[in-house]
Design a protein around this motif. Structure first.
Motif, PDB file in Angstrom:
ATOM      1  N   HIS A 251      25.079  79.922  64.821  1.00  0.00           N
ATOM      2  CA  HIS A 251      25.541  80.269  63.469  1.00  0.00           C
ATOM      3  C   HIS A 251      26.562  81.397  63.523  1.00  0.00           C
ATOM      4  CE1 HIS A 251      24.854  81.301  59.064  1.00  0.00           C
ATOM      5  NE2 HIS A 251      25.412  82.415  59.537  1.00  0.00           N
ATOM      6  N   ASP A 252      26.252  82.440  64.268  1.00  0.00           N
ATOM      7  CA  ASP A 252      27.103  83.621  64.303  1.00  0.00           C
ATOM      8  C   ASP A 252      28.509  83.280  64.809  1.00  0.00           C
ATOM      9  OD1 ASP A 252      27.241  86.657  64.145  1.00  0.00           O
ATOM     10  OD2 ASP A 252      27.782  86.342  66.233  1.00  0.00           O
ATOM     11  N   LEU A 278      28.884  78.508  50.634  1.00  0.00           N
ATOM     12  CA  LEU A 278      29.372  77.386  51.434  1.00  0.00           C
ATOM     13  C   LEU A 278      29.620  77.803  52.877  1.00  0.00           C
ATOM     14  CD1 LEU A 278      31.836  75.733  48.895  1.00  0.00           C
ATOM     15  CD2 LEU A 278      29.740  74.707  49.813  1.00  0.00           C
ATOM     16  N   GLU A 279      30.132  79.021  53.068  1.00  0.00           N
ATOM     17  CA  GLU A 279      30.383  79.487  54.435  1.00  0.00           C
ATOM     18  C   GLU A 279      29.086  79.647  55.218  1.00  0.00           C
ATOM     19  OE1 GLU A 279      32.174  81.259  57.928  1.00  0.00           O
ATOM     20  OE2 GLU A 279      32.550  79.619  56.529  1.00  0.00           O
ATOM     21  N   GLU A 280      28.077  80.286  54.618  1.00  0.00           N
ATOM     22  CA  GLU A 280      26.808  80.447  55.319  1.00  0.00           C
ATOM     23  C   GLU A 280      26.160  79.092  55.598  1.00  0.00           C
ATOM     24  OE1 GLU A 280      25.433  83.245  56.635  1.00  0.00           O
ATOM     25  OE2 GLU A 280      27.351  84.131  56.083  1.00  0.00           O
ATOM     26  N   LEU A 281      26.240  78.184  54.632  1.00  0.00           N
ATOM     27  CA  LEU A 281      25.669  76.860  54.834  1.00  0.00           C
ATOM     28  C   LEU A 281      26.438  76.104  55.908  1.00  0.00           C
ATOM     29  CD1 LEU A 281      23.588  74.730  54.032  1.00  0.00           C
ATOM     30  CD2 LEU A 281      25.134  74.015  52.195  1.00  0.00           C
ATOM     31  N   ASP A 284      25.209  77.244  59.225  1.00  0.00           N
ATOM     32  CA  ASP A 284      23.882  76.701  59.524  1.00  0.00           C
ATOM     33  C   ASP A 284      23.957  75.223  59.887  1.00  0.00           C
ATOM     34  OD1 ASP A 284      22.488  79.040  59.228  1.00  0.00           O
ATOM     35  OD2 ASP A 284      21.810  78.639  57.193  1.00  0.00           O
ATOM     36  N   LEU A 285      24.778  74.467  59.176  1.00  0.00           N
ATOM     37  CA  LEU A 285      24.890  73.038  59.471  1.00  0.00           C
ATOM     38  C   LEU A 285      25.618  72.798  60.783  1.00  0.00           C
ATOM     39  CD1 LEU A 285      25.667  71.618  55.907  1.00  0.00           C
ATOM     40  CD2 LEU A 285      23.458  71.943  57.051  1.00  0.00           C
ATOM     41  N   THR A 286      26.516  73.709  61.148  1.00  0.00           N
ATOM     42  CA  THR A 286      27.141  73.642  62.469  1.00  0.00           C
ATOM     43  C   THR A 286      26.086  73.821  63.549  1.00  0.00           C
ATOM     44  OG1 THR A 286      29.248  74.475  61.625  1.00  0.00           O
ATOM     45  CG2 THR A 286      28.857  74.691  63.983  1.00  0.00           C
ATOM     46  N   SER A 324      21.147  87.025  40.924  1.00  0.00           N
ATOM     47  CA  SER A 324      22.505  87.510  40.708  1.00  0.00           C
ATOM     48  C   SER A 324      23.366  87.221  41.933  1.00  0.00           C
ATOM     49  CB  SER A 324      22.499  89.013  40.414  1.00  0.00           C
ATOM     50  OG  SER A 324      23.808  89.492  40.225  1.00  0.00           O
ATOM     51  N   ARG A 325      24.205  86.200  41.828  1.00  0.00           N
ATOM     52  CA  ARG A 325      25.164  85.857  42.878  1.00  0.00           C
ATOM     53  C   ARG A 325      24.495  85.723  44.241  1.00  0.00           C
ATOM     54  NH1 ARG A 325      30.661  88.792  40.499  1.00  0.00           N
ATOM     55  NH2 ARG A 325      30.242  88.087  38.371  1.00  0.00           N
ATOM     56  N   ASN A 326      23.408  85.006  44.243  1.00  0.00           N
ATOM     57  CA  ASN A 326      22.604  84.808  45.450  1.00  0.00           C
ATOM     58  C   ASN A 326      23.185  83.637  46.243  1.00  0.00           C
ATOM     59  OD1 ASN A 326      20.625  84.126  47.344  1.00  0.00           O
ATOM     60  ND2 ASN A 326      18.941  84.728  45.998  1.00  0.00           N
ATOM     61  N   TYR A 327      24.089  83.963  47.180  1.00  0.00           N
ATOM     62  CA  TYR A 327      24.814  82.889  47.860  1.00  0.00           C
ATOM     63  C   TYR A 327      23.943  82.137  48.861  1.00  0.00           C
ATOM     64  CZ  TYR A 327      25.663  86.582  51.376  1.00  0.00           C
ATOM     65  OH  TYR A 327      25.518  87.605  52.284  1.00  0.00           O
ATOM     66  N   ASP A 328      22.994  82.815  49.490  1.00  0.00           N
ATOM     67  CA  ASP A 328      22.087  82.097  50.385  1.00  0.00           C
ATOM     68  C   ASP A 328      21.179  81.161  49.595  1.00  0.00           C
ATOM     69  OD1 ASP A 328      22.762  82.696  52.997  1.00  0.00           O
ATOM     70  OD2 ASP A 328      21.636  84.562  53.022  1.00  0.00           O
ATOM     71  N   GLY A 329      20.715  81.634  48.429  1.00  0.00           N
ATOM     72  CA  GLY A 329      19.913  80.773  47.579  1.00  0.00           C
ATOM     73  C   GLY A 329      20.684  79.539  47.147  1.00  0.00           C
ATOM     74  N   LEU A 330      21.964  79.730  46.811  1.00  0.00           N
ATOM     75  CA  LEU A 330      22.812  78.611  46.406  1.00  0.00           C
ATOM     76  C   LEU A 330      22.935  77.586  47.527  1.00  0.00           C
ATOM     77  CD1 LEU A 330      24.801  77.350  44.342  1.00  0.00           C
ATOM     78  CD2 LEU A 330      26.604  78.674  45.478  1.00  0.00           C
ATOM     79  N   GLY A 331      23.131  78.058  48.751  1.00  0.00           N
ATOM     80  CA  GLY A 331      23.237  77.136  49.877  1.00  0.00           C
ATOM     81  C   GLY A 331      21.980  76.318  50.078  1.00  0.00           C
ATOM     82  N   GLY A 332      20.819  76.949  49.894  1.00  0.00           N
ATOM     83  CA  GLY A 332      19.562  76.217  50.004  1.00  0.00           C
ATOM     84  C   GLY A 332      19.409  75.177  48.914  1.00  0.00           C
TER      85      GLY A 332
END
Length: 457
Positions: A251-252, A278-281, A284-286, A324-332
């Motif tokens: 991931h890193d 989207l970037e964090e997801l 993870d998908l990579t 509030s703008r939880n981007y990891d939550g959004l990816g899940g």
């Protein structure tokens, strides 16, 4: 080949435990005392009402320096860092405990230079803890490197990532009695930001422990029928740690690999939170796709990585943290919705059914869709790219009814700079579905219990 060390063996494989020494207890107590006196920027206001006497603060700092000097011989690989640390502590005291500057000791700390499995490190920094304490308080952490031979070989031959450190907690001060599971040099109080950093560390033991606790609770609530290999993963801390350290390694490095239309870590850009999601997801998908390849080559940890990504992303990420703008939550949420659309998961008769093979195929398809978004983004203006990202997410997740972004360009003031339009993003632009609202309520206490969690064998 998978290492056969037990969790206890791995933790005791290099050197006398620092945390068993009286000097560590003295150091930790002094740090905790100083933390109560510090302001958000790390300084101590000696003139404020109720402020401690300067002599008391100086004595606490001296106690930390003395403890570091006493413990340092147990950690000869950190000698230069500890010498610089003591100098930074004394300079902070001599300057009257203003905003701390630990740049010299930060530059002297280089744990990635020689990654040895089980090696201990002791660090003390004024720092904030990501997903933990936002203030630059003094923190002390003792940790061990996770660098088994099989991981070292994969990094050397397939997934080069010379700055990455997988680590486990030995002990820590209050800033890590939180949800934080990273140790990043960017969080340290310094007079100037270095041109580049030489390491980044992730606590795979805390990530694994949270995954195990939350996934077990979610599986029980949802009636998921797990294959034996998945249940075995959730029952085994060391096995889960190995899955997470491999996941994190890949991931890193994914942040700086691929067709990227932006600064890899988005540090210098202000973007809508769905772009971070989207970037964090994507990363993870990579890692998921890489794990599928590694599984076909017989790497034992690869199937565990796939299962960990699916379960952690679907069950823990969407219901953890503020809305509030939880981007990891959004990816899940996005991963779950994508798999649900493709019938890889079905919520029927109050039971969640997972088609593991179909989930593997659909997960790869979602990764391809995000990668195409990125490739196309290279030829797009920033705002158009953000809108394309919004369109991708909103194909699978319903936007908030009050969203300006959902109504398209005509609802936005396009005379503004793109970064100013970020203010038009709602704090919860993509609310939880009814399924996740119910799950969040039922997992609320379990999620709270993972704060400051320590690994269990």
């Amino acid at each position: 080949m998978t290492d056969v060390l037990s969790l206890a063996d791995r933790n005791d494989s290099r050197g006398a435990p620092v945390v068993a020494q009286p000097a560590w207890r003295s150091l930790k107590a002094a740090v905790e005392e100083i933390r109560t006196w510090q302001r958000a920027d790390g300084s101590v206001d000696l003139d404020a009402a109720g402020a401690p006497p300067r002599a008391s603060v100086a004595a606490a700092v001296s106690a930390i320096a003395a403890a570091v000097e006493e413990l340092s011989p147990l950690l000869p690989h950190d000698t230069d860092y500890h010498r610089a640390l003591v100098a930074d502590l004394r300079r902070w005291a001599d300057a009257g405990f203003g905003v701390p500057d630990f740049l010299d000791s930060l530059l002297a700390f280089e744990p990635a230079r020689e990654r040895t499995d089980g090696r201990q490190h002791l660090v003390v920094f004024p720092m904030y803890t990501q997903n933990g304490n936002p203030d630059r308080n003094l923190e002390a952490v003792v940790f061990r490197m996770v660098w088994p031979d099989w991981l070292a070989e994969l990094e050397a031959t397939r997934y080069d990532n010379p700055l990455f450190c997988g680590i486990t907690f030995e002990d820590f001060t209050s800033g890590y009695d939180t949800n934080s599971a990273v140790l990043f040099p960017e969080t340290v109080a310094v007079r100037e930001v270095p041109e580049r950093f030489s390491w980044g560390a992730i606590f795979c033991d805390r990530e694994a422990a949270r995954f195990r606790r939350v996934s077990r609770a979610a599986v029980e609530l949802l009636g998921v029928d797990l294959p034996d290999e998945v249940r075995g993963l959730m029952d085994d801390q060391l096995r889960s740690q190995d899955a997470f350290v491999l996941w994190d390694l890949i991931h890193d490095r994914a942040h700086s690999h691929g067709d990227l239309p932006f600064d890899p870590f988005m540090i210098k850009q202000r973007q809508p939170f769905w772009m971070y999601g989207l970037e964090e997801l994507r990363c993870d998908l990579t890692a998921f796709k890489a794990a599928v390849e590694l599984q076909s080559e017989g790497v034992a940890q690869a199937i565990d990585v796939q299962h960990a990504i699916l379960l952690d992303r679907m069950f823990r990420f969407p219901v953890t943290g503020e809305r509030s703008r939880n981007y990891d939550g959004l990816g899940g949420q996005l991963l779950f919705a994508y798999l649900h659309r493709d019938d890889a998961i079905r919520w029927t008769d109050n039971t969640l059914r997972i088609d593991w093979q179909l989930a593997r195929e659909a997960t790869g398809a979602l990764c391809t869709e995000i990668e195409q978004l990125y490739r196309d983004g290279i030829d797009r203006p920033k705002l158009v790219h953000w809108q394309a990202g919004y369109a991708l997410v909103s194909r699978y997740l319903a936007p908030h009814p009050a969203s300006k972004w959902a109504r398209g360009a005509e609802a936005l003031d396009l005379t503004k700079q793109p970064r100013e339009l970020v203010d038009d993003v709602l704090p919860d632009e993509f609310p939880l579905s009814m399924f996740f609202e119910a799950l969040a309520k039922k997992l609320k206490n379990v999620i709270a219990e993972t704060r400051g969690i320590r690994a269990a064998a």
